[in-house]
Write a protein that holds these residues in place. Structure first.
Motif, PDB file in Angstrom:
ATOM      1  N   MET A   1       0.825  -1.201   0.000  1.00 43.62           N
ATOM      2  CA  MET A   1       0.000   0.000   0.000  1.00 43.62           C
ATOM      3  C   MET A   1       0.863   1.256   0.000  1.00 43.62           C
ATOM      4  O   MET A   1       0.573   2.223  -0.687  1.00 43.62           O
ATOM      5  N   GLU A   2       1.924   1.234   0.837  1.00 42.16           N
ATOM      6  CA  GLU A   2       2.788   2.403   0.918  1.00 42.16           C
ATOM      7  C   GLU A   2       3.411   2.720  -0.439  1.00 42.16           C
ATOM      8  O   GLU A   2       3.457   3.860  -0.871  1.00 42.16           O
ATOM      9  N   VAL A   3       3.905   1.677  -1.115  1.00 45.12           N
ATOM     10  CA  VAL A   3       4.565   1.869  -2.412  1.00 45.12           C
ATOM     11  C   VAL A   3       3.571   2.383  -3.432  1.00 45.12           C
ATOM     12  O   VAL A   3       3.866   3.269  -4.235  1.00 45.12           O
ATOM     13  N   PHE A   4       2.342   1.850  -3.386  1.00 50.54           N
ATOM     14  CA  PHE A   4       1.319   2.270  -4.340  1.00 50.54           C
ATOM     15  C   PHE A   4       1.059   3.768  -4.253  1.00 50.54           C
ATOM     16  O   PHE A   4       1.105   4.483  -5.251  1.00 50.54           O
ATOM     17  N   LEU A   5       0.799   4.278  -3.045  1.00 49.51           N
ATOM     18  CA  LEU A   5       0.466   5.696  -2.921  1.00 49.51           C
ATOM     19  C   LEU A   5       1.674   6.594  -3.127  1.00 49.51           C
ATOM     20  O   LEU A   5       1.550   7.700  -3.628  1.00 49.51           O
ATOM     21  N   ARG A   6       2.853   6.124  -2.752  1.00 49.33           N
ATOM     22  CA  ARG A   6       4.041   6.925  -3.023  1.00 49.33           C
ATOM     23  C   ARG A   6       4.236   7.049  -4.527  1.00 49.33           C
ATOM     24  O   ARG A   6       4.534   8.126  -5.047  1.00 49.33           O
ATOM     25  N   THR A   7       4.051   5.955  -5.232  1.00 50.03           N
ATOM     26  CA  THR A   7       4.238   5.966  -6.678  1.00 50.03           C
ATOM     27  C   THR A   7       3.192   6.829  -7.358  1.00 50.03           C
ATOM     28  O   THR A   7       3.487   7.581  -8.287  1.00 50.03           O
ATOM     29  N   LEU A   8       1.942   6.745  -6.880  1.00 50.19           N
ATOM     30  CA  LEU A   8       0.866   7.522  -7.484  1.00 50.19           C
ATOM     31  C   LEU A   8       1.147   9.011  -7.400  1.00 50.19           C
ATOM     32  O   LEU A   8       0.887   9.757  -8.339  1.00 50.19           O
ATOM     33  N   GLY A   9       1.708   9.464  -6.306  1.00 47.99           N
ATOM     34  CA  GLY A   9       1.908  10.894  -6.110  1.00 47.99           C
ATOM     35  C   GLY A   9       3.259  11.422  -6.525  1.00 47.99           C
ATOM     36  O   GLY A   9       3.559  12.584  -6.290  1.00 47.99           O
ATOM     37  N   LEU A 194      -1.840   7.663   9.400  1.00 47.08           N
ATOM     38  CA  LEU A 194      -2.121   7.812   7.971  1.00 47.08           C
ATOM     39  C   LEU A 194      -0.934   8.441   7.250  1.00 47.08           C
ATOM     40  O   LEU A 194      -0.504   7.968   6.189  1.00 47.08           O
ATOM     41  N   LYS A 195      -0.369   9.504   7.831  1.00 45.77           N
ATOM     42  CA  LYS A 195       0.698  10.233   7.154  1.00 45.77           C
ATOM     43  C   LYS A 195       2.041   9.516   7.258  1.00 45.77           C
ATOM     44  O   LYS A 195       2.919   9.714   6.408  1.00 45.77           O
ATOM     45  N   ARG A 196       2.216   8.679   8.269  1.00 47.71           N
ATOM     46  CA  ARG A 196       3.429   7.856   8.334  1.00 47.71           C
ATOM     47  C   ARG A 196       3.328   6.698   7.363  1.00 47.71           C
ATOM     48  O   ARG A 196       4.316   6.314   6.726  1.00 47.71           O
ATOM     49  N   SER A 218      -8.520   7.409  -1.139  1.00 46.28           N
ATOM     50  CA  SER A 218      -7.939   6.077  -1.299  1.00 46.28           C
ATOM     51  C   SER A 218      -7.005   5.739  -0.139  1.00 46.28           C
ATOM     52  O   SER A 218      -6.976   4.602   0.342  1.00 46.28           O
ATOM     53  N   ALA A 219      -6.261   6.735   0.325  1.00 44.23           N
ATOM     54  CA  ALA A 219      -5.370   6.512   1.464  1.00 44.23           C
ATOM     55  C   ALA A 219      -6.164   6.191   2.725  1.00 44.23           C
ATOM     56  O   ALA A 219      -5.790   5.303   3.503  1.00 44.23           O
ATOM     57  N   PHE A 220      -7.267   6.904   2.944  1.00 48.49           N
ATOM     58  CA  PHE A 220      -8.119   6.626   4.105  1.00 48.49           C
ATOM     59  C   PHE A 220      -8.700   5.216   4.022  1.00 48.49           C
ATOM     60  O   PHE A 220      -8.785   4.508   5.035  1.00 48.49           O
ATOM     61  N   VAL A 221      -9.125   4.813   2.837  1.00 47.69           N
ATOM     62  CA  VAL A 221      -9.654   3.452   2.661  1.00 47.69           C
ATOM     63  C   VAL A 221      -8.596   2.419   3.010  1.00 47.69           C
ATOM     64  O   VAL A 221      -8.852   1.458   3.752  1.00 47.69           O
ATOM     65  N   LEU A 222      -7.382   2.611   2.489  1.00 48.28           N
ATOM     66  CA  LEU A 222      -6.309   1.645   2.743  1.00 48.28           C
ATOM     67  C   LEU A 222      -5.918   1.627   4.216  1.00 48.28           C
ATOM     68  O   LEU A 222      -5.555   0.572   4.752  1.00 48.28           O
ATOM     69  N   HIS A 223      -5.990   2.771   4.887  1.00 46.64           N
ATOM     70  CA  HIS A 223      -5.744   2.800   6.332  1.00 46.64           C
ATOM     71  C   HIS A 223      -6.742   1.897   7.057  1.00 46.64           C
ATOM     72  O   HIS A 223      -6.362   1.086   7.913  1.00 46.64           O
TER      73      HIS A 223
END
Length: 278
Positions: A1-9, A194-196, A218-223
């Motif tokens: 999940m972390e890699v996904f959102l880092r890559t998206l942004g 969430l932010k970490r 999407s980040a809130f959902v994954l949290h």
């Protein structure tokens, strides 16, 4: 999940991923946006606010079984997510710290699960205005269970919004504020986790402005999914959540609502104090 959102942004990180798997950056970007859209479509499955009297009553029972404050179903607060200044109406995104952001309102329960999220507001908008125009305001305003949220003093006290006493002078008020602070810190832990977990939310999102709200949701959902799966990597260091200036507005029947909320808070504070010493 972390890699996904880092890559998206992060377009630069997307390019690196593309090199690794043999595709160009635009292909990686389209794939990530497609996945983000799929996660966003599941938001109502994973982010649920109690919206009936039965669900509100159940939420109050769950809270009081874990925590001390009566009548509470969760905590509310806002957090700023920094973005690149848009070329259109960019000044409206600038918050009081001079940073370009979106002001995101969220609620959570005692188990550190987000129960609502609103990503539709610009950084210059105050928390109290977001609250008064939110869907959950209508739910809380009309609830028949006398359920309430915990909020900081930037929110106006109301029968459905329990805020701390400003400058408490009695043992009753001090005890109430102590319990309030101890339980309200849950929302700060949630934002910190969430932010970490998704560092791009703690830095600057570099996406087209119209895509950012869905990205944040999407980040809130994954949290919440991580919490559901009992993710062991959830003991994050706290992130400082900025204090918000007091901007309570009371007009017309709002003054009557404030008075009702003040009387209720006084009663709850007194009951909590005497229950604690008996």
């Amino acid at each position: 999940m972390e890699v996904f959102l880092r890559t998206l942004g992060d377009p630069g990180f997307q390019e690196g991923i593309g090199v690794d798997i043999g595709v160009n950056q635009s292909t990686v970007s389209r794939s990530l946006i497609s996945v983000s859209e799929a996660i966003y479509r599941k938001r109502n499955n994973w982010i649920q606010f109690p919206n009936t009297n039965e669900l509100l009553a159940a939420a109050m029972n769950k809270w009081v079984n874990i925590k001390q404050m009566p009548r509470v179903i969760g905590i509310i607060d806002c957090t700023h997510i920094k973005i690149i200044k848009p070329s259109f109406h960019g000044e409206e995104y600038v918050n009081r710290k001079g940073l370009c952001s979106m002001n995101v309102q969220a609620t959570c329960n005692a188990k550190e699960i987000f129960t609502s999220v609103d990503t539709s507001w610009l950084g210059s908008v105050h928390n109290s205005r977001i609250w008064r125009n939110s869907l959950i305001y209508g739910i809380m305003n009309n609830n028949m269970q006398e359920a309430a949220l915990l909020g900081d003093e930037g929110y106006g006290v109301a029968p459905w919004m329990l805020t701390p006493f400003r400058n408490p002078t009695t043992a009753i008020q001090q005890n109430y504020n102590l319990v309030h602070a101890r339980e309200r810190v849950i929302i700060e832990r949630c934002f910190g986790q969430l932010k970490r977990r998704f560092p791009m939310l703690n830095y600057t999102i570099r996406l087209k402005t119209e895509r950012i709200p869905k990205y944040i949701v999407s980040a809130f959902v994954l949290h919440n999914i991580a919490k559901h799966l009992l993710d062991p990597y959830n003991d994050f260091d706290p992130i400082e959540i900025e204090a918000h200036p007091n901007e309570q507005m009371f007009e017309g029947n709002q003054a009557e609502i404030r008075n009702r909320g003040t009387l209720l808070r006084n009663q709850l504070a007194e009951n909590m104090f005497y229950n604690a010493i008996n």
